[in-house]
Design a protein around this motif. Sequence first.
Motif, PDB file in Angstrom:
ATOM      1  N   PHE A  74       0.828  -1.210   0.000  1.00 24.21           N
ATOM      2  CA  PHE A  74       0.000   0.000   0.000  1.00 24.21           C
ATOM      3  C   PHE A  74       0.859   1.255   0.000  1.00 24.21           C
ATOM      4  O   PHE A  74       0.630   2.189  -0.793  1.00 24.21           O
ATOM      5  CB  PHE A  74      -0.926  -0.025   1.211  1.00 24.21           C
ATOM      6  N   LEU A  75       1.860   1.297   0.865  1.00 21.60           N
ATOM      7  CA  LEU A  75       2.648   2.520   0.990  1.00 21.60           C
ATOM      8  C   LEU A  75       3.549   2.736  -0.221  1.00 21.60           C
ATOM      9  O   LEU A  75       3.762   3.887  -0.637  1.00 21.60           O
ATOM     10  CB  LEU A  75       3.482   2.467   2.268  1.00 21.60           C
ATOM     11  N   SER A  76       4.074   1.680  -0.815  1.00 20.96           N
ATOM     12  CA  SER A  76       4.936   1.832  -1.987  1.00 20.96           C
ATOM     13  C   SER A  76       4.155   2.426  -3.157  1.00 20.96           C
ATOM     14  O   SER A  76       4.619   3.384  -3.806  1.00 20.96           O
ATOM     15  CB  SER A  76       5.535   0.479  -2.374  1.00 20.96           C
ATOM     16  N   LEU A  77       2.970   1.886  -3.426  1.00 19.71           N
ATOM     17  CA  LEU A  77       2.169   2.423  -4.521  1.00 19.71           C
ATOM     18  C   LEU A  77       1.669   3.831  -4.208  1.00 19.71           C
ATOM     19  O   LEU A  77       1.647   4.704  -5.097  1.00 19.71           O
ATOM     20  CB  LEU A  77       0.992   1.488  -4.786  1.00 19.71           C
ATOM     21  N   LEU A  78       1.310   4.081  -2.970  1.00 19.77           N
ATOM     22  CA  LEU A  78       0.828   5.414  -2.598  1.00 19.77           C
ATOM     23  C   LEU A  78       1.935   6.461  -2.721  1.00 19.77           C
ATOM     24  O   LEU A  78       1.708   7.561  -3.248  1.00 19.77           O
ATOM     25  CB  LEU A  78       0.292   5.376  -1.167  1.00 19.77           C
ATOM     26  N   GLN A  79       3.132   6.139  -2.268  1.00 14.78           N
ATOM     27  CA  GLN A  79       4.232   7.097  -2.357  1.00 14.78           C
ATOM     28  C   GLN A  79       4.661   7.338  -3.802  1.00 14.78           C
ATOM     29  O   GLN A  79       5.093   8.449  -4.146  1.00 14.78           O
ATOM     30  CB  GLN A  79       5.417   6.606  -1.541  1.00 14.78           C
ATOM     31  N   LEU A  80       4.536   6.326  -4.646  1.00 11.19           N
ATOM     32  CA  LEU A  80       4.833   6.539  -6.063  1.00 11.19           C
ATOM     33  C   LEU A  80       3.862   7.551  -6.674  1.00 11.19           C
ATOM     34  O   LEU A  80       4.269   8.457  -7.432  1.00 11.19           O
ATOM     35  CB  LEU A  80       4.757   5.207  -6.800  1.00 11.19           C
ATOM     36  N   LYS A  81       2.594   7.433  -6.331  1.00 14.78           N
ATOM     37  CA  LYS A  81       1.613   8.397  -6.847  1.00 14.78           C
ATOM     38  C   LYS A  81       1.824   9.783  -6.243  1.00 14.78           C
ATOM     39  O   LYS A  81       1.686  10.803  -6.942  1.00 14.78           O
ATOM     40  CB  LYS A  81       0.207   7.890  -6.543  1.00 14.78           C
ATOM     41  N   LEU A  82       2.175   9.837  -4.971  1.00 17.11           N
ATOM     42  CA  LEU A  82       2.413  11.134  -4.344  1.00 17.11           C
ATOM     43  C   LEU A  82       3.641  11.823  -4.932  1.00 17.11           C
ATOM     44  O   LEU A  82       3.689  13.065  -4.973  1.00 17.11           O
ATOM     45  CB  LEU A  82       2.591  10.959  -2.832  1.00 17.11           C
ATOM     46  N   PHE A  83       4.606  11.059  -5.383  1.00 16.49           N
ATOM     47  CA  PHE A  83       5.779  11.655  -6.020  1.00 16.49           C
ATOM     48  C   PHE A  83       5.375  12.398  -7.288  1.00 16.49           C
ATOM     49  O   PHE A  83       5.815  13.538  -7.530  1.00 16.49           O
ATOM     50  CB  PHE A  83       6.809  10.572  -6.321  1.00 16.49           C
ATOM     51  N   PHE A  84       4.515  11.798  -8.097  1.00 22.34           N
ATOM     52  CA  PHE A  84       4.056  12.465  -9.314  1.00 22.34           C
ATOM     53  C   PHE A  84       3.129  13.642  -8.981  1.00 22.34           C
ATOM     54  O   PHE A  84       3.118  14.647  -9.708  1.00 22.34           O
ATOM     55  CB  PHE A  84       3.357  11.466 -10.227  1.00 22.34           C
ATOM     56  N   VAL A  85       2.367  13.522  -7.899  1.00 20.38           N
ATOM     57  CA  VAL A  85       1.534  14.650  -7.479  1.00 20.38           C
ATOM     58  C   VAL A  85       2.403  15.852  -7.110  1.00 20.38           C
ATOM     59  O   VAL A  85       2.116  17.000  -7.502  1.00 20.38           O
ATOM     60  CB  VAL A  85       0.625  14.235  -6.311  1.00 20.38           C
ATOM     61  N   CYS A  86       3.481  15.602  -6.377  1.00 20.32           N
ATOM     62  CA  CYS A  86       4.391  16.696  -6.005  1.00 20.32           C
ATOM     63  C   CYS A  86       5.043  17.320  -7.224  1.00 20.32           C
ATOM     64  O   CYS A  86       5.167  18.555  -7.330  1.00 20.32           O
ATOM     65  CB  CYS A  86       5.456  16.170  -5.046  1.00 20.32           C
ATOM     66  N   GLN A  87       5.476  16.492  -8.166  1.00 17.01           N
ATOM     67  CA  GLN A  87       6.111  17.023  -9.377  1.00 17.01           C
ATOM     68  C   GLN A  87       5.123  17.839 -10.200  1.00 17.01           C
ATOM     69  O   GLN A  87       5.480  18.893 -10.751  1.00 17.01           O
ATOM     70  CB  GLN A  87       6.683  15.869 -10.205  1.00 17.01           C
ATOM     71  N   ASN A  88       3.892  17.391 -10.311  1.00 15.07           N
ATOM     72  CA  ASN A  88       2.893  18.149 -11.075  1.00 15.07           C
ATOM     73  C   ASN A  88       2.553  19.474 -10.396  1.00 15.07           C
ATOM     74  O   ASN A  88       2.354  20.492 -11.081  1.00 15.07           O
ATOM     75  CB  ASN A  88       1.628  17.310 -11.253  1.00 15.07           C
ATOM     76  N   TYR A  89       2.492  19.469  -9.072  1.00 12.72           N
ATOM     77  CA  TYR A  89       2.248  20.729  -8.370  1.00 12.72           C
ATOM     78  C   TYR A  89       3.416  21.709  -8.559  1.00 12.72           C
ATOM     79  O   TYR A  89       3.211  22.922  -8.611  1.00 12.72           O
ATOM     80  CB  TYR A  89       2.023  20.477  -6.888  1.00 12.72           C
ATOM     81  N   ARG A  90       4.617  21.188  -8.612  1.00 10.34           N
ATOM     82  CA  ARG A  90       5.776  22.053  -8.792  1.00 10.34           C
ATOM     83  C   ARG A  90       5.817  22.658 -10.197  1.00 10.34           C
ATOM     84  O   ARG A  90       6.283  23.790 -10.385  1.00 10.34           O
ATOM     85  CB  ARG A  90       7.060  21.275  -8.500  1.00 10.34           C
ATOM     86  N   GLN A  91       5.333  21.931 -11.202  1.00  7.67           N
ATOM     87  CA  GLN A  91       5.443  22.387 -12.587  1.00  7.67           C
ATOM     88  C   GLN A  91       4.221  23.156 -13.080  1.00  7.67           C
ATOM     89  O   GLN A  91       4.300  23.785 -14.130  1.00  7.67           O
ATOM     90  CB  GLN A  91       5.666  21.178 -13.505  1.00  7.67           C
ATOM     91  N   GLU A  92       3.122  23.093 -12.371  1.00  4.23           N
ATOM     92  CA  GLU A  92       1.930  23.753 -12.883  1.00  4.23           C
ATOM     93  C   GLU A  92       2.061  25.279 -12.768  1.00  4.23           C
ATOM     94  O   GLU A  92       2.723  25.797 -11.859  1.00  4.23           O
ATOM     95  CB  GLU A  92       0.687  23.266 -12.145  1.00  4.23           C
ATOM     96  N   ARG A  93       1.421  25.972 -13.711  1.00  2.00           N
ATOM     97  CA  ARG A  93       1.518  27.430 -13.793  1.00  2.00           C
ATOM     98  C   ARG A  93       0.229  28.132 -13.408  1.00  2.00           C
ATOM     99  O   ARG A  93       0.209  29.361 -13.331  1.00  2.00           O
ATOM    100  CB  ARG A  93       1.902  27.829 -15.219  1.00  2.00           C
ATOM    101  N   ARG A  94      -0.816  27.415 -13.175  1.00  6.24           N
ATOM    102  CA  ARG A  94      -2.065  28.058 -12.793  1.00  6.24           C
ATOM    103  C   ARG A  94      -2.025  28.407 -11.308  1.00  6.24           C
ATOM    104  O   ARG A  94      -1.181  27.891 -10.555  1.00  6.24           O
ATOM    105  CB  ARG A  94      -3.251  27.127 -13.084  1.00  6.24           C
ATOM    106  N   PRO A  95      -2.895  29.282 -10.838  1.00  2.00           N
ATOM    107  CA  PRO A  95      -2.909  29.650  -9.409  1.00  2.00           C
ATOM    108  C   PRO A  95      -3.166  28.424  -8.535  1.00  2.00           C
ATOM    109  O   PRO A  95      -4.033  27.597  -8.831  1.00  2.00           O
ATOM    110  CB  PRO A  95      -4.066  30.650  -9.305  1.00  2.00           C
ATOM    111  N   PRO A  96      -2.393  28.259  -7.473  1.00  3.10           N
ATOM    112  CA  PRO A  96      -2.543  27.060  -6.630  1.00  3.10           C
ATOM    113  C   PRO A  96      -3.859  27.076  -5.859  1.00  3.10           C
ATOM    114  O   PRO A  96      -4.417  28.135  -5.547  1.00  3.10           O
ATOM    115  CB  PRO A  96      -1.346  27.142  -5.686  1.00  3.10           C
ATOM    116  N   ASP A  97      -4.326  25.893  -5.570  1.00  2.05           N
ATOM    117  CA  ASP A  97      -5.552  25.704  -4.792  1.00  2.05           C
ATOM    118  C   ASP A  97      -5.156  25.173  -3.413  1.00  2.05           C
ATOM    119  O   ASP A  97      -4.900  23.969  -3.245  1.00  2.05           O
ATOM    120  CB  ASP A  97      -6.487  24.723  -5.507  1.00  2.05           C
ATOM    121  N   PRO A  98      -5.069  26.043  -2.409  1.00  2.11           N
ATOM    122  CA  PRO A  98      -4.612  25.565  -1.090  1.00  2.11           C
ATOM    123  C   PRO A  98      -5.583  24.595  -0.443  1.00  2.11           C
ATOM    124  O   PRO A  98      -5.170  23.719   0.324  1.00  2.11           O
ATOM    125  CB  PRO A  98      -4.483  26.862  -0.273  1.00  2.11           C
ATOM    126  N   LEU A  99      -6.868  24.716  -0.731  1.00  2.00           N
ATOM    127  CA  LEU A  99      -7.836  23.809  -0.122  1.00  2.00           C
ATOM    128  C   LEU A  99      -7.631  22.373  -0.589  1.00  2.00           C
ATOM    129  O   LEU A  99      -7.694  21.428   0.212  1.00  2.00           O
ATOM    130  CB  LEU A  99      -9.253  24.280  -0.448  1.00  2.00           C
TER     131      LEU A  99
END
Length: 349
Positions: free
Chosen positions: A84-109
């Motif tokens: 569970f944790l290995s697959l979850l952390q793999l997805k969270l890694f891509f979530v972090c990278q996408n948040y870092r690269q996105e140019r639209r205004p962030p959604d803190p909520l």
Amino acid sequence: MLPSPQVCVSTLVTVSTMAVVDLYLLEQSMLGPRGSGRPAVWPCVAVALGDLCFLLALRFVSAGVVQEARSPRRGFANALWFLFLSLLQLKLFFVCQNYRQERRPPDPLARKTLTLLLSVCLPSLFLILTGADHMTPLRRKQEVRSRLLWVVVDLLDVLDLQAGLWEAQSSVGVPLWVDGIVFFYCYVLLLLLPCVSLTELGAAALPGLRSPRREAVYPWLSLITINIFTLALRGVGMLWYRDPRVSTVFLGKNLLALAVKLSSAWERHRQGGGRGQGAGGDVGAGSQSLGAAMEQGGEEQGQGRTSPVPPSSRYHSLSRAHSHGHSVSHGSLDPAETSLGPAYISHEL
């Protein structure tokens, strides 16, 4: 045959967590810098294949978790947590990278909602896998639950450190390689600490099991990896990089936990030294009494050689001595048993 409540709850927690993280990934693929307003094909296929493989593995691992609920083994529980944790952390890694690269205004909520979801689901799954509800003595169950509280607090500490990577509203001046080290360090801690705790807590599942008592590894591992290393990481981020993501609450928590654990370890060391000296004094007193008894026996034997004693009187004296020694031994052992019995039982429980 209906599945047990433990299987139902653990499956619900894992599947719901994966589904929410999948929604984050698909939403980022649609609204990212290269998004076209609709889900791309390859992200959907990759997410579907990953979830399908996870569900197939979960089907077989969950059955083993139920069988181990009333035994000291936690092999299947560790396997389920690892998958569970290995697959979850793999997805969270891509979530972090996408948040870092996105140019639209962030959604803190949305970012804080992801943190809230992980801070509820990960400790809940860990508490389910421990099987503390199946422990029969009430005192043992309460002791295990008090130990689980430290593990849950450590998990929340690591999650807070990792959540700063995707909750950041903009660039804070921290290099990319520092964020990478923090992410994988948190991944290793989230993978290692619950598995160590599950292995140690599994030995307390059966009250009648007698195994060689060993010192617990988790308190020392938590002291080094959580209270010292994460304290150093937060201190470097706050003082060197002026990182606003550093949680001063968990910084103070680590300082207090470090002081408490070190003081308790010092007191235990002093008590161990006092017990060693007491045991040495008891051994010396026992050897002196044994020597005095041998000398007295030798004198009595010498007197027996000089003055002959009739066999009947010798028999009566030996029987009286035997009965007196038997009564003295019982009288001396009963108080020790009454004083040491409850302490030993409470120590075992």
